[in-house]
Design an enzyme around this catalytic site. Structure first.
Site, PDB file in Angstrom:
ATOM      1  N   GLU A   1      81.043  12.467  41.812  1.00  0.00           N
ATOM      2  CA  GLU A   1      79.882  13.731  42.802  1.00  0.00           C
ATOM      3  C   GLU A   1      79.060  12.498  43.248  1.00  0.00           C
ATOM      4  OE1 GLU A   1      78.613  15.135  38.128  1.00  0.00           O
ATOM      5  OE2 GLU A   1      77.258  13.456  38.326  1.00  0.00           O
TER       6      GLU A   1
ATOM      7  N   ASP B   1      66.391  10.619  36.331  1.00  0.00           N
ATOM      8  CA  ASP B   1      66.987   8.728  36.409  1.00  0.00           C
ATOM      9  C   ASP B   1      66.503   8.130  35.506  1.00  0.00           C
ATOM     10  OD1 ASP B   1      69.592   9.693  37.440  1.00  0.00           O
ATOM     11  OD2 ASP B   1      68.004  11.248  38.692  1.00  0.00           O
TER      12      ASP B   1
ATOM     13  N   TYR C   1      78.017  21.351  33.680  1.00  0.00           N
ATOM     14  CA  TYR C   1      77.811  18.960  33.036  1.00  0.00           C
ATOM     15  C   TYR C   1      76.885  19.746  31.536  1.00  0.00           C
ATOM     16  CZ  TYR C   1      75.429  14.733  33.935  1.00  0.00           C
ATOM     17  OH  TYR C   1      75.645  13.645  34.365  1.00  0.00           O
TER      18      TYR C   1
END
Lengths: 263, 402
Positions: free
Chosen positions: A49, A60, A174
């Site tokens: 990735e 994040d 995911y």
């Protein structure tokens, strides 16, 4: 070309837990990123990735935020990332998934992006802030260009939306293991396994579980009920610590083998 | 008196939260369900007579609404053109329009059973309003604020702490509003089961741009009725400053159908329209996706968001509310900018000629009105939304005038 499907088929045949390895492109610079990607692939990572650095990475945690800052400072952009991958693609066997926020793609234009990404040899694209409801035209462009649109599922995702993502997603799904932002944790979230089982009821796509995974025990544990574990922040930490050092590549290789249980 | 209430359900975006090509819900997966839940809860609340009555009661007895519509006669005379009217949001409790939205959303949060509130703040006015609403309703308040803004708005930091809020310093990026929103969203995504995100402007994913505009629509609804009652007609033009754009949407809303009334939004020109020196999204930006919504943003060729500058912390932000982008596209509203220097001059002029210290944000609207008024006929009406008062800014103004 179905490198992602082939990679998961190989994982299942091997009987070993799958490993998806995340790094931010351009951290510490794009040349090093190319070497890092080759090393990851050569040392047991089943899927790579590649994160595109962005000025506002709101999903994040601090580790990937810092990596994004370092990458932007080294002059990394979406275009340069694709160009680096295009040049190095023949040397990397593993499938490559681009991991990005929506705006760099919006700015480049969906059509121009799909063309450049396919040309670079990208196998799948995951856009953090583009849920299925907003992904319509972009998803179609990816499919038309023979790339896999990859969707995220979270503990808050309803069954209805799991069905929708399973229907529209390709390659793998995911699974976000816990509420919150990216970042290494000591343990796999307790809710992750029931979440994976809930998703399994709706989809046969491979499931990769991420957010908070940092140790080989986690990878083994996840391998018992999901197809692969995604390691991001923990790996980015290795790069942050040794980015300037000459043995960076060896350390990344050793770390990958350790995660995969090969050392 | 229904004219002194917020307007609900009159101009909804489409079901996905789009105003033309702008708006939507560009959020991480974990936030999709919570944002849907919020939308459903908001739609139920705005239909609920009890909720509206409770909000109306607070707006009247706690905020002090309606705020006056005041004719600035000395300023009008010295400009020598249109008659200048001021909608006095500076007289609302806590000193700015932000309280209208903070109370509405805090009531909604309590109704949803979420006792932990997170918010972002730039100038600190939204943070103070949120801390106030939380104190009033007994909610637990956490405000994210850029380190740079904490310095230039230190008085508001102290006010929030006095009100019992925790103020959390944000050191990422340019350490201003955008970075505070990123951090507030990270908190929200982590604590989403217990936490309500009380966003302060017409930004973010649907339903925020709609909900914040509707809570602020009380401004325009009052102003329209007051203007008709006091002057027998509608204003010829309305001028409001635009950071995210909540005070502007709040006053524009009631007038969107009145096509004889010009709607003018004023962005921050900072040190001039060069990358990094301003926050005039329509002058230097382009369409993009930031912090949950598609709108006009200041960005480079690669889609990274550019740094911004304004003397006013409340306007120092890289994106503008999606409905503003739409009103501009369809030609219903127009947007211009005022630089730091002219905003300061606007501040001083209103202080000396009317005895009112406007917030530096609102000073941008004052400055543009000073430009516009002389070109308008003497009997025309030019309405400025005076969104806040300038007490919080006196230290930075002292610095700037030195």
């Amino acid at each position: 070309m179905a490198r992602i499907a082939d990679a998961f088929a190989a994982v299942q045949a091997s009987g070993r837990p799958g490993l998806v390895a995340y790094v931010t492109a351009g951290d510490p610079n794009l040349d090093r990123s190319a070497e890092i990607l080759m090393t990851l692939g050569a040392n047991g990572a089943d899927v790579l990735e590649v994160g595109v650095p962005f000025s506002d990475p709101l999903a994040d945690g601090p580790v990937i935020q810092r990596a994004s800052e370092r990458a932007l400072k080294s002059g990394t952009t979406l275009r340069k990332t694709l160009e680096m991958i295009r040049r190095r693609r023949p040397q990397i066997a593993a499938p490559i998934v681009l991991f990005t926020y929506a705006n760099p793609i919006v700015r480049m234009g969906e059509a121009a992006f799909a063309c450049a990404a396919a040309d670079a040899g990208i196998d799948g694209v995951l856009v953090l802030d583009l849920p299925v409801e907003e992904a319509g035209s972009f998803r179609q462009r990816l499919v038309d260009a023979d790339m896999d649109p990859i969707f995220l599922l979270s503990p808050t995702t309803t069954d209805e939306r799991i069905r929708q993502s399973a229907e529209l997603g390709r390659g793998f799904l995911y699974v976000i293991s816990r509420l919150g932002v990216t970042g290494a944790r000591d343990r796999v979230a307790a809710d992750a396994e029931p979440l994976v089982r809930r998703i399994r009821a709706h989809s046969d796509l491979p499931l990769a579980l991420g957010f908070g995974i940092s140790r080989p025990e986690h990878v083994v544990e996840i391998g018992r009920w999901a197809d692969a574990a995604v390691v991001g922040s923990a790996l980015v930490n290795v790069i942050a610590e040794h980015g300037a050092s000459s043995d960076l590549i060896d350390r990344v290789g050793a770390y990958t083998r350790w995660l995969k249980g090969l050392s | 008196m229904t004219e002194f209430a917020p307007v609900f359900g009159a101009r909804d975006p489409d079901a996905r939260g789009y105003y033309g090509p702008y708006g939507g819900r560009f959020v991480p997966e974990t936030l999709v369900a919570p944002v849907e839940e919020l939308t459903a809860a908001y739609f139920r609340a705005r239909e609920d007579e009890a909720f509206r009555r409770e909000l109306m009661g607070l707006l009247r007895d706690y905020v002090g609404r309606p705020t006056p519509l005041y004719e600035a006669r000395r300023l009008s005379a010295s400009l020598g053109g249109a008659r200048i009217l001021l909608k006095r949001e500076d007289l609302a409790h806590t000193g700015a329009h932000k309280i209208n939205n903070a109370l509405g959303q805090a009531l909604l949060a309590a109704r949803m059973g979420k006792r932990r509130i997170v918010a972002e703040t730039g100038a600190g006015q939204h943070g103070v309003a949120t801390a106030t609403a939380c104190a009033l309703l007994g909610l637990d308040c956490h405000v994210y604020m850029g380190a740079e803004d904490m310095t230039r708005q230190s008085l508001n930091v102290f006010r929030m702490r006095l009100l019992g809020a925790e103020v959390i310093e944000v050191n990422a990026g340019a350490r201003t509003l955008k970075d505070a929103i990123n951090e507030a969203m990270r908190d929200w995504v982590t604590n989403v089961t217990t936490t309500y995100y009380l966003l302060g402007s017409v930004l973010g994913p649907h339903p925020y741009p709609l909900m914040v505009r509707e809570f602020q629509s009380v401004i325009g609804n009052e102003a329209r009725a007051q203007c008709l009652a006091q002057f027998g007609r509608l204003p010829d033009a309305i001028v409001a400053c635009v950071g995210g754009g909540s005070n502007a949407m709040g006053i524009f809303d009631a007038f969107v159908a009145d096509t004889g009334t010009r709607l003018v939004g004023v962005e921050a020109g900072g040190r001039g329209i060069r990358s990094g020196d301003h926050a005039a999204r329509f002058a230097g930006g382009s369409a993009g996706v930031l912090q949950g919504t598609r709108s006009y943003i200041l960005q480079d060729d690669d889609g990274n968001v550019e740094l911004t500058h304004s003397i006013s912390a409340g306007l120092d932000y890289a994106a503008v509310g999606p409905e503003h982008a739409w009103l501009r596209d369809i030609g219903r509203a127009e947007y211009t900018w005022i630089d730091d220097k002219d905003a300061l001059a606007g501040f001083q002029r209103l202080a000396r000629e009317e005895g009112i210290l406007p917030a530096l944000e609102s000073s941008h609207a004052v400055a543009h009105a000073c430009r516009l008024a002389p070109s308008m006929p003497r009997e025309s009406l030019l309405l400025i939304n005076l969104s806040g008062r300038g007490d919080k800014d006196v230290l930075s103004i002292q610095e700037a005038l030195r």
